[in-house]
Enzyme design. Structure first.
Site, PDB file in Angstrom:
ATOM      1  N   ASN A  85       0.787  -1.117  -0.048  1.00 39.01           N
ATOM      2  CA  ASN A  85      -0.038  -0.032   0.009  1.00 39.01           C
ATOM      3  C   ASN A  85       1.046   1.257   0.054  1.00 39.01           C
ATOM      4  OD1 ASN A  85      -1.593   2.177   0.804  1.00 39.01           O
ATOM      5  ND2 ASN A  85      -3.075   1.023   1.831  1.00 39.01           N
ATOM      6  N   HIS A 138       0.258   4.305  -0.240  1.00 43.18           N
ATOM      7  CA  HIS A 138      -0.081   5.525   0.949  1.00 43.18           C
ATOM      8  C   HIS A 138       0.536   5.080   2.558  1.00 43.18           C
ATOM      9  CE1 HIS A 138      -2.926   7.677  -1.617  1.00 43.18           C
ATOM     10  NE2 HIS A 138      -3.230   6.455  -2.050  1.00 43.18           N
ATOM     11  N   LYS A 139       0.312   3.803   2.926  1.00 39.90           N
ATOM     12  CA  LYS A 139       0.992   3.453   4.113  1.00 39.90           C
ATOM     13  C   LYS A 139       2.232   3.635   4.133  1.00 39.90           C
ATOM     14  CE  LYS A 139      -2.015  -0.461   5.896  1.00 39.90           C
ATOM     15  NZ  LYS A 139      -2.151  -1.817   5.905  1.00 39.90           N
ATOM     16  N   ASP A 175      -1.458  -3.779  10.078  1.00 41.55           N
ATOM     17  CA  ASP A 175      -2.856  -4.404   9.606  1.00 41.55           C
ATOM     18  C   ASP A 175      -3.721  -3.240  10.378  1.00 41.55           C
ATOM     19  OD1 ASP A 175      -4.264  -6.182   7.931  1.00 41.55           O
ATOM     20  OD2 ASP A 175      -5.641  -6.142   9.801  1.00 41.55           O
ATOM     21  N   PHE A 229      -6.054   8.546   2.093  1.00 37.85           N
ATOM     22  CA  PHE A 229      -6.644   7.489   1.360  1.00 37.85           C
ATOM     23  C   PHE A 229      -7.809   7.045   2.296  1.00 37.85           C
ATOM     24  CE2 PHE A 229      -5.073   3.940   3.669  1.00 37.85           C
ATOM     25  CZ  PHE A 229      -4.325   4.550   4.481  1.00 37.85           C
ATOM     26  N   TYR A 289     -10.858   5.847   4.114  1.00 33.16           N
ATOM     27  CA  TYR A 289     -11.845   6.362   4.477  1.00 33.16           C
ATOM     28  C   TYR A 289     -11.687   8.034   4.968  1.00 33.16           C
ATOM     29  CZ  TYR A 289     -13.510   1.736   4.556  1.00 33.16           C
ATOM     30  OH  TYR A 289     -13.940   0.560   3.957  1.00 33.16           O
ATOM     31  N   ASP A 290     -10.407   8.196   4.625  1.00 33.35           N
ATOM     32  CA  ASP A 290      -9.964   9.633   5.250  1.00 33.35           C
ATOM     33  C   ASP A 290     -10.710  10.797   4.952  1.00 33.35           C
ATOM     34  OD1 ASP A 290      -7.734   8.766   6.620  1.00 33.35           O
ATOM     35  OD2 ASP A 290      -6.239   9.244   5.196  1.00 33.35           O
ATOM     36  N   LYS A 309      -1.694  14.765  10.231  1.00 32.25           N
ATOM     37  CA  LYS A 309      -2.503  13.188  10.545  1.00 32.25           C
ATOM     38  C   LYS A 309      -1.468  12.304  11.083  1.00 32.25           C
ATOM     39  CE  LYS A 309      -4.071   9.069   7.990  1.00 32.25           C
ATOM     40  NZ  LYS A 309      -4.073   8.465   6.652  1.00 32.25           N
ATOM     41  N   ARG A 314      -1.989   4.875  12.680  1.00 27.04           N
ATOM     42  CA  ARG A 314      -0.766   4.412  12.348  1.00 27.04           C
ATOM     43  C   ARG A 314       0.374   4.965  12.709  1.00 27.04           C
ATOM     44  NH1 ARG A 314      -2.145   4.664   7.703  1.00 27.04           N
ATOM     45  NH2 ARG A 314      -2.979   2.608   8.021  1.00 27.04           N
TER      46      ARG A 314
HETATM   47  P1  IMP Z   1      -4.827  -3.589   5.385  1.00 31.65           P
HETATM   48  O1  IMP Z   1      -3.991  -3.391   4.273  1.00 31.65           O
HETATM   49  O2  IMP Z   1      -5.824  -4.849   5.532  1.00 31.65           O
HETATM   50  O3  IMP Z   1      -4.343  -3.209   6.734  1.00 31.65           O
HETATM   51  O4  IMP Z   1      -6.145  -2.628   5.011  1.00 31.65           O
HETATM   52  C1  IMP Z   1      -6.228  -1.321   5.765  1.00 31.65           C
HETATM   53  C2  IMP Z   1      -7.561  -0.687   5.070  1.00 31.65           C
HETATM   54  O5  IMP Z   1      -8.122   0.286   6.051  1.00 31.65           O
HETATM   55  C3  IMP Z   1      -7.283   0.394   3.881  1.00 31.65           C
HETATM   56  O6  IMP Z   1      -7.474  -0.166   2.692  1.00 31.65           O
HETATM   57  C4  IMP Z   1      -8.323   1.418   4.247  1.00 31.65           C
HETATM   58  O7  IMP Z   1      -9.396   1.078   3.672  1.00 31.65           O
HETATM   59  C5  IMP Z   1      -8.591   1.234   5.861  1.00 31.65           C
HETATM   60  N1  IMP Z   1      -7.578   2.221   6.514  1.00 31.65           N
HETATM   61  C6  IMP Z   1      -6.478   1.978   7.323  1.00 31.65           C
HETATM   62  N2  IMP Z   1      -5.801   3.003   7.701  1.00 31.65           N
HETATM   63  C7  IMP Z   1      -6.436   4.077   7.105  1.00 31.65           C
HETATM   64  C8  IMP Z   1      -5.861   5.531   7.107  1.00 31.65           C
HETATM   65  O8  IMP Z   1      -5.042   6.079   7.850  1.00 31.65           O
HETATM   66  N3  IMP Z   1      -6.593   6.403   6.298  1.00 31.65           N
HETATM   67  C9  IMP Z   1      -7.777   5.710   5.567  1.00 31.65           C
HETATM   68  N4  IMP Z   1      -8.101   4.594   5.576  1.00 31.65           N
HETATM   69  C10 IMP Z   1      -7.260   3.625   6.136  1.00 31.65           C
END
Ligand code: IMP
Length: 199
Positions: free
Chosen positions: A10, A12-13, A68, A147, A149-150, A170, A176
């Site tokens: 991801n 963005h992460k 996660d 990204f 739900y922000d 943020k 996170r």
């Molecule tokens: P993961 O990759 O299974 O951890 O999925 C995380 C999902 O949670 C993302 O795809 C977003 O839909 C949501 N999410 C987690 N952190 C954020 C954030 O900081 N902003 C917006 N959505 C987030």
């Protein structure tokens, strides 16, 4: 400089986390030549984070961490939670957030929180770091940043959504950001100059 693999695709992460990590060489899955999808089959953030970190550790044997995360909405019984990435049935941020807005149509209670769990595998040991950010869901989307739900999440103490706040802001208050800062605190002796050099 010590190396640490981030078990995520991801972008963005990765960009949020890399702003918080200094004194360490962050390796992406691309850097280590891992191209497959990492399964996240479990019902808790902890189990999924461990599954992702373990898969990558088995692949490369390097120190690794996985995040996660997701958003939990009180009036939706904690959903989407661990299913946040594909709540609508698709990995589509717009469809996912629209499903939350639809589910909350006319709801008075709009409280929600983001949660992130980091699983770190460092020198053969497993550690967990958690961060929570409380807030509420807006009536409609606002802002272009962030990204997921922000655009519909306002953290407590703010008027703006996460999509309207600068990333630096943020990161100070987000789920996170908090989890990463706890990991950084734990790793700080190893990250200080001349100490704990890890391959
Ligand atoms: P993961 O990759 O299974 O951890 O999925 C995380 C999902 O949670 C993302 O795809 C977003 O839909 C949501 N999410 C987690 N952190 C954020 C954030 O900081 N902003 C917006 N959505 C987030």
């Amino acid at each position: 400089m010590p190396q640490l693999v981030i078990a995520s695709n991801n972008a963005h992460k990765i960009s949020e986390i890399s702003q918080l990590l200094e004194g360490i060489e962050l390796l992406s899955l691309k850097d280590i030549g891992f191209t497959a999808d990492i399964p996240e089959p479990f019902h808790t953030f902890e189990e999924n984070a461990l599954a992702k970190a373990s898969a990558i550790y088995q692949f490369c044997g390097k120190n690794v961490f996985a995040d996660d995360s997701g958003i939990c909405v009180h009036a939706l019984g904690g959903a989407p939670g661990v299913d946040s990435a594909h709540y609508s049935g698709e990995r589509d941020d717009e469809k996912n957030l629209q499903k939350v807005l639809t589910g909350l149509k006319d709801a008075q209670d709009r409280r929600a929180f983001y949660k992130a769990v980091i699983c770190l595998m460092w020198d053969g040991e497993v550690y967990y770091f958690e961060g929570i950010c409380e807030g509420k869901i807006t009536e409609e989307k606002r802002g272009e940043g962030g990204f997921g739900y922000d655009p519909i999440f306002i953290p407590d103490g703010y008027e703006q959504t996460f999509a309207e706040l600068p990333l630096s802001e943020k990161n100070k208050i987000s789920h996170r950001g908090k989890a990463v800062m706890k990991m950084v605190e734990y790793l700080s002796p190893a990250l200080s100059e001349g100490e704990g050099e890890v391959e």
